[in-house]
Each structure stands twice: as structure tokens, then as C-alpha cells.
Motif scaffolding. Structure first.
Motif, PDB file in Angstrom:
ATOM      1  N   HIS A  65       0.840  -1.203   0.000  1.00 51.61           N
ATOM      2  CA  HIS A  65       0.000   0.000   0.000  1.00 51.61           C
ATOM      3  C   HIS A  65       0.874   1.252   0.000  1.00 51.61           C
ATOM      4  O   HIS A  65       0.523   2.264   0.598  1.00 51.61           O
ATOM      5  CB  HIS A  65      -0.960  -0.021   1.197  1.00 51.61           C
ATOM      6  CG  HIS A  65      -0.270  -0.239   2.511  1.00 51.61           C
ATOM      7  ND1 HIS A  65      -0.056  -1.480   3.039  1.00 51.61           N
ATOM      8  CD2 HIS A  65       0.275   0.628   3.368  1.00 51.61           C
ATOM      9  CE1 HIS A  65       0.587  -1.366   4.177  1.00 51.61           C
ATOM     10  NE2 HIS A  65       0.814  -0.093   4.405  1.00 51.61           N
TER      11      HIS A  65
ATOM     12  N   CYS B 202       2.700   5.524   3.054  1.00 50.13           N
ATOM     13  CA  CYS B 202       2.142   5.064   4.335  1.00 50.13           C
ATOM     14  C   CYS B 202       3.032   5.507   5.490  1.00 50.13           C
ATOM     15  O   CYS B 202       2.617   6.284   6.335  1.00 50.13           O
ATOM     16  CB  CYS B 202       1.932   3.558   4.358  1.00 50.13           C
ATOM     17  SG  CYS B 202       1.344   2.978   5.970  1.00 50.13           S
TER      18      CYS B 202
ATOM     19  N   ARG C 236      13.408   1.683   6.058  1.00 47.00           N
ATOM     20  CA  ARG C 236      12.414   1.186   5.122  1.00 47.00           C
ATOM     21  C   ARG C 236      13.012   0.339   4.010  1.00 47.00           C
ATOM     22  O   ARG C 236      14.188   0.486   3.662  1.00 47.00           O
ATOM     23  CB  ARG C 236      11.737   2.412   4.472  1.00 47.00           C
ATOM     24  CG  ARG C 236      10.282   2.203   4.116  1.00 47.00           C
ATOM     25  CD  ARG C 236       9.451   1.825   5.273  1.00 47.00           C
ATOM     26  NE  ARG C 236       8.013   1.821   4.994  1.00 47.00           N
ATOM     27  CZ  ARG C 236       7.119   1.325   5.818  1.00 47.00           C
ATOM     28  NH1 ARG C 236       7.488   0.781   6.948  1.00 47.00           N
ATOM     29  NH2 ARG C 236       5.838   1.358   5.514  1.00 47.00           N
TER      30      ARG C 236
HETATM   31 ZN   LIG Z   1       1.570   0.813   6.016  1.00 44.86          ZN
END
Ligand SMILES: [Zn+2]
Ligand SMILES: [Zn+2]
Length: 356
Positions: free
Chosen positions: A75, A162, A351
């Protein structure tokens, strides 16, 4: 827009069984319905939610995925508009576009109209009720589609969809909900993670004094490098924060109840706790009694991703050089299962992104 030119099938990383390696295979291409944008995904970030959804350990999301037949996670997609459905006016084919967690909200209910559309009862979520971004094509409502400005490379923009916007939204709640102004001390619990590493930078950029807390020497060093005024191991945080009078607010990104327990200890009287990390429901409820809550005056505020204007504010900070995505892992769809497992085992900071 007609259907001519639609790819009949697209490559995707597909969940075949909870926690099993993802199967890279072709699935039917999604088509944009009225008010929807179809994005050709170039890069997708990998989120901690993907790990939980992959393993099937969030009962509500698992049930929704099953009932909507959702098999594609992801997402944090960034790519280009491939096609638009009837009625779309804000995007045209070829535009750069982001596909975030919030895939749709109604825009007209009381929840939406008071600025909390993340909690809209009619909301759709990418990778839960709509197939996600670990695929060559993904659809999103025009309302929720993110216009990604030039100047932010794809792989750095993807995690903003996100992790970045959730961190931004959480820090923003210090002002919008808690009325804790810049200059105050904010403890970021889980500061080296995908969300936390953005929150440290964002809170510093907005003028807060940040105490970044994580576990282990490597993660604490990374927090220090991010520019936190203080960087502490969780084991030393209580004593260290007491020496500066306690935190005016704590933001909890750690998806463990232990993170919340620590936050309640770090936060001074009438302070705020912003709840972001979602522990396994089997861990039980928040570790605070009503008596403690009331006697300490603690204010607890939930934060849940972000929406349009928050993206725009975040992009401005990013383009001003105040926030940066730290990418510890890069790969392709075939590397995803390994990346998800390593994230579950906390083997990397910040990340990961995959090109699609
Ligand atoms: Zn997320
Ligand atoms: Zn609504």
C-alpha cells in the motif's frame, strides 16, 4: 476511457497461504471503475502492516481480505496513471500518482466532513479490500490518489505513501489534537523503524525536542544520526527522560504493548500519548488503568495514516530537505518474502522498497 489497450493480466506477488512465500504469478488486470484511477506501479514500499497481513495475524484485516478475495499486499505504490474511469478529472493518463493505504473514503459523512476520513465507515483500504501495490497495476479512487510532485524520486516517494504520511499525521496531532507546541519534548518510541525514522525528522523539523528511543546499539546509533536531540535505548529511557523533566508527549510506533507501557512511564503529567503501532490483539488492552489515566491527566490520541492535505504538507517538508527516506533494503517482487521475514525479525532499520 475505453477498455482498449488493457493488459489482460499483470504480474503480482500473491498470498497463497498465510505466512507462506509469496507466489509471483499473473493475475487478472484491475480495471478502473467510475471515479477510479488505474496506476502502473513502478516502486512499492514494504510496510510492517504487510508483515502482519501476510502472516494473517490481524483478525479483522484477515477476515476482510478473505471476504473481499484480496491476495495482493502492498500500500505504498508510486507509478504513472495508466487509465482513468468515468468522471475522473484530477488525473490524466501519464500523470505521476501514488497509491496509499486509504483507497477510498466517502467525503460526505460526518466523520469525513469533520476531518477524520481515515475513520469513514465506507472507506476502502489498499491491500485489505482492494488488491494492493505489489503488482504491475493497482486501482485507487481519484479522491484518495496522491499527486506526487517532481523532485522526489520514486523509491523515496513510495515509503511516504504510508510510513511517511502516518508519521507526519502522528506528529501533526501534537498540535491539532493535543495542543502541545513546538519547543516541547517528544519521545518517539520505536524511532529507528520505518515510521519512527520519519517522525524523528519531522518532529525536529517542526521545532520539537526529540528523544528517539529504540532497542540495541545499532538502532540507537541510527536514531542519533537522524538528528534526534537525544537517542536512547529503551532500557535507559525512563531514567534519562526523568533527568529532563519527562516527555510532554510520546508517540508510540512500536507494535508491542511494551512500547505503550514505556510511553506511559515517559510522559509527564497532563502529557499526550499518540498511538500508532498496533500490537497483536492477543497482547491485550492498553496497559493503563482508568485511575492512572485520570490521576495523571494523560491524553491518548490515535493516529491512523494520513490523507490528501497531510501528503501535501509532508511533500513540502521533503522538498525543503527537512525529511529524507532512508532505504535499507531494495529488491524486486521475487525478493519480497525475504524482505517481509527480515522485517518481522527486525533485521533492518528504516524502510525497504521493491521495484515492480
Ligand atoms: Zn503501512
Ligand atoms: Zn465518509
Amino acid at each position: 476511457m475505453g477498455e482498449v489497450g488493457f493488459a489482460p493480466a499483470v504480474r503480482a506477488a500473491v498470498v497463497t497461504a498465510w505466512g507462506a512465500p509469496l507466489d509471483i504469478r499473473e493475475i487478472a488486470a484491475p480495471r478502473p471503475g467510475p471515479g477510479e484511477v488505474l496506476a502502473r506501479i513502478r516502486v512499492s514500499g514494504v510496510c510492517h502492516s504487510d508483515v502482519h497481513q501476510w502472516k494473517g495475524d490481524w483478525p479483522a484485516e484477515r477476515a476482510l481480505m478473505e471476504s473481499f478475495g484480496i491476495r495482493v499486499l502492498g500500500h505504498e505504490g508510486v507509478g504513472t496513471v495508466e487509465a482513468v474511469g468515468p468522471g475522473v478529472s484530477r488525473f490524466t493518463v501519464g500523470d505521476r500518482v501514488g497509491v496509499p493505504w486509504m483507497n477510498y473514503w466517502c467525503g460526505g459523512c460526518e466523520v469525513c466532513l469533520t476531518g477524520y476520513s481515515q475513520w469513514c465507515a465506507k472507506a476502502q483500504t489498499t491491500s485489505v479490500t482492494v488488491n494492493g501495490t505489489f503488482a504491475e497495476l493497482a486501482s485507487v479512487s481519484e479522491r484518495a490518489a496522491v499527486s506526487v510532485p517532481a523532485g522526489i524520486p520514486d523509491d523515496e516517494a513510495a515509503p511516504l505513501m504510508c510510513a511517511g504520511v502516518t508519521a507526519y499525521g502522528a506528529v501533526r496531532r501534537l498540535v491539532s489534537e493535543l495542543r502541545i507546541p513546538p519547543g516541547k519534548i517528544v519521545a518517539v518510541v520505536g524511532a529507528a523503524g520505518g515510521l519512527g525514522h520519519y517522525a524523528v525528522q519531522i518532529a525536529q523539523a517542526l521545532g520539537y525536542r526529540v528523544a528517539g528511543i529504540d532497542v540495541g546499539e545499532n538502532r540507537v546509533r541510527f536514531v542519533r544520526e537522524l538528528g534526534a536531540e537525544w537517542a536512547w535505548d529503551a532500557g535507559e529511557a525512563e531514567e534519562a527522560i526523568a533527568a529532563v523533566g519527562g516527555a510532554d508527549a510520546s508517540i508510540v510506533f512500536t507494535p508491542k504493548l511494551a512500547g505503550y507501557e514505556l510511553a506511559f512511564k515517559l510522559t509527564r503529567l497532563v502529557g499526550g500519548v499518540v498511538a500508532v503501532g498496533i500490537p497483536d490483539p492477543a497482547e491485550g488492552p492498553l496497559p493503563i488503568t482508568p485511575a492512572a489515566l485520570i490521576s495523571r491527566g494523560t491524553r491518548i490520541v490515535p493516529a491512523n495514516v494520513g490523507v490528501t492535505h497531510e501528503f501535501e504538507e509532508l511533500f513540502r517538508l521533503y522538498r525543503a530537505g527537512r525529511v529524507k527516506s532512508h532505504l535499507a533494503r531494495r529488491g524486486t517482487l521475487t525478493d519480497l518474502s525475504g524482505i517481509l521475514q527480515d522485517m518481522a525479525d527486525a533485521k533492518y532499520v528504516a524502510r525497504a522498497v521493491v521495484s515492480v
